[in-house]
Enzyme design. Structure first.
Site, PDB file in Angstrom:
ATOM      1  N   SER A  51       0.804  -1.215   0.000  1.00 18.03           N
ATOM      2  CA  SER A  51       0.000   0.000   0.000  1.00 18.03           C
ATOM      3  C   SER A  51       0.836   1.264   0.000  1.00 18.03           C
ATOM      4  CB  SER A  51      -0.944   0.016   1.210  1.00 18.03           C
ATOM      5  OG  SER A  51      -0.182  -0.113   2.405  1.00 18.03           O
TER       6      SER A  51
ATOM      7  N   HIS B 121       1.650   4.089   6.839  1.00 15.71           N
ATOM      8  CA  HIS B 121       1.090   4.975   5.820  1.00 15.71           C
ATOM      9  C   HIS B 121       1.585   6.402   6.047  1.00 15.71           C
ATOM     10  CE1 HIS B 121      -2.576   2.204   4.749  1.00 15.71           C
ATOM     11  NE2 HIS B 121      -1.464   1.854   4.140  1.00 15.71           N
TER      12      HIS B 121
ATOM     13  N   ASP C  14      -7.454   6.397   5.358  1.00 20.56           N
ATOM     14  CA  ASP C  14      -7.486   5.219   6.228  1.00 20.56           C
ATOM     15  C   ASP C  14      -8.639   5.188   7.217  1.00 20.56           C
ATOM     16  OD1 ASP C  14      -3.864   4.852   6.734  1.00 20.56           O
ATOM     17  OD2 ASP C  14      -5.176   4.465   5.019  1.00 20.56           O
TER      18      ASP C  14
END
Lengths: 296, 179
Positions: B55, B94, B121
């Site tokens: 990701s 992230h 998210d």
């Protein structure tokens, strides 16, 4: 590192080359080790010098602290000059021959060298420090993993544990460094005219390199290699009057011989030969006359 | 086959055996101490992590090793962080999209999004709309590519993990002879 030219049995012939007799040395050793039961015989890897050295180092304490009932079997009666594997250095042989009388396995002979009492203070200290350090860090890690999983709460004690580990490990390393290559620390009490205390510290320096002999093997044309000599540095002191009077102090190095003189081609450690050398040379270096150490 | 080793073992004194065991224990405790020490220095419970998903591509790929630390100052937009979700599970790495100070001013509310994801998210937070600073494991300060792939392989194939542990155990057993 192998003993070239020729591994195994042939390498020890390099010794015999100087004694000009090859077959009787094998039987001499066979006599010394034959009395030992199979499980007591020590076999090591001949090609690994550090293993050879550590076998000798371990044997030093074992021999010096052994009670009067010696395990080393009786050597055969006075060996013929030149046939013994010990004859590679002439004065050593004289000592071995004269020393036979006190290492002949009989009770009065063996009692001529009363055992020392070894001190394990530093070994135990290092063990204690090491186990304490490991226990602390493992316990705190387990606690932070299983009990208090929040990092903000457990990081305080984790830091304490890490600092404790570094401190204890440093102390352990410092002690090991200060001890150096000492392999034996011991004392014994003797009673001659008064109570005397002998203290002995033995260090085992690093093995020197094997040397090339001047003799050349006729079949390969290469020089025989003489295995490294095994030496011990010792500090010996004899005191009486509760330690106040110093009777004798000796600090010296004894060279027991080269490794091939008590390791067979199969890698068996012939402790009887090693013991004879060790005890004989130490007593000679301390200036003890024969039988002087026997009185208790 | 193990005659010599067994004979050697029988010859050892208690002290000798304790010393041998301590050598093994020291390997374990030194690695623990190094890991925990690093954790304390960078103020992060997990200073070294492995990327498991894609990701954050093209910045990080599966198998990359990330080095984390917890900065004392406030986290900023653009920082790449690893955080724990309220429901537990694997930590996620992230990038920070937004930061806000909370009403009292001593905590931060954070919104993150994976570079390779289409949306932010919020669905991953398991309820709250924001992350809090206390959930952040650390900020990524550096990385080493590929190195962590071994961990992924060992986790996906547990039999390999046991085989490796067995190999290490056997090698320690055989090397432990030399005192």
């Amino acid at each position: 590192m192998s003993l070239r030219p020729g591994k195994g049995k042939e390498s020890l012939k390099g010794n015999d080359e100087q004694s000009s007799s090859s077959s009787s040395s094998g039987s001499e050793w066979a006599a010394r080790t034959a009395a030992l039961p199979q499980e007591d015989r020590i076999y090591v890897d001949n090609s690994n010098l550090s293993e050879l050295k550590s076998t000798c180092d371990d044997a030093v304490e074992r021999i010096l602290t052994r009670q009067a009932n010696s395990l080393a079997p009786a050597p055969t009666p006075s060996p013929v000059p030149g046939a013994s594997p010990t004859s590679s250095t002439t004065n050593l042989h004289d000592d071995a021959a004269s020393g036979d009388s006190y290492l002949d396995g009989s009770s009065d002979g063996a009692a001529a060298f009363p055992p020392f009492k070894a001190s394990h203070l530093h070994a135990d200290l290092r063990l204690a420090l090491g186990y304490l350090a490991s226990t602390i860090i493992i316990a705190v890690s387990a606690w932070s993993y299983l009990v208090e999983k929040d990092w903000q709460k457990n990081k305080g004690w984790t830091a304490v544990a890490v600092v404790a580990y570094i401190a204890l490990s440093s102390l352990q390393a410092l002690d090991a460094y200060l001890q150096g290559d000492r392999i034996f620390t011991g004392r014994r009490k003797l009673l001659s005219h008064r109570i005397e205390t002998e203290s002995l510290i033995i260090s085992s320096p690093a093995l020197p390199k094997p040397t090339l002999s001047s003799n050349v093997d006729s079949t390969t044309g290469k020089h025989w290699i003489i295995p490294p000599t095994y030496s011990l540095d010792f500090q010996y002191a004899r005191r009486s009057n509760g330690g106040k009077s110093l009777l004798r102090r000796v600090e010296d190095r004894v060279t027991l011989g080269h490794l091939g003189e008590w390791f067979t081609g199969e890698g068996e450690f012939v402790e009887a030969v090693f013991e004879e050398r060790l005890v004989g040379m130490l007593q000679k270096a301390w200036g003890l006359e024969e039988g002087e150490g026997a009185e208790r | 086959m193990f005659q010599n080793e067994l004979a050697w073992l029988r010859r050892q004194s208690v002290r000798g055996l304790l010393a041998q065991f301590l050598t093994v224990l020291t390997v374990l405790s030194t690695s623990l101490a190094l890991y925990k020490g690093l954790s304390c220095v960078v103020d992060s419970e997990s200073p070294v992590v492995v990327v498991l998903s894609g990701s954050m591509e093209p910045a990080f790929y599966r198998g990359d090793l990330l080095l984390l630390s917890m900065p004392s100052e406030k986290l900023k937009v653009g920082d790449i962080v690893v955080y724990n979700t309220v429901y537990g599970g694997t930590p996620i790495v992230h990038r920070i999209l937004e930061t806000h100070d909370d009403y009292e001013g001593n905590d931060q509310l954070i919104l993150t999004k994976g570079d390779n994801n289409d949306s932010d998210d919020v669905v991953l937070y398991g309820g709250p709309s924001w992350l809090r600073r206390s959930q952040i494991v650390g900020k990524v300060q550096g990385y080493v590519p590929y190195v962590g792939y071994m961990t992924i392989v060992l986790n996906d194939y547990p039999k390999l993990k046991y085989a490796l542990l067995g190999l290490i155990g056997v090698s320690v057993l055989f090397s432990g002879e030399d005192s």
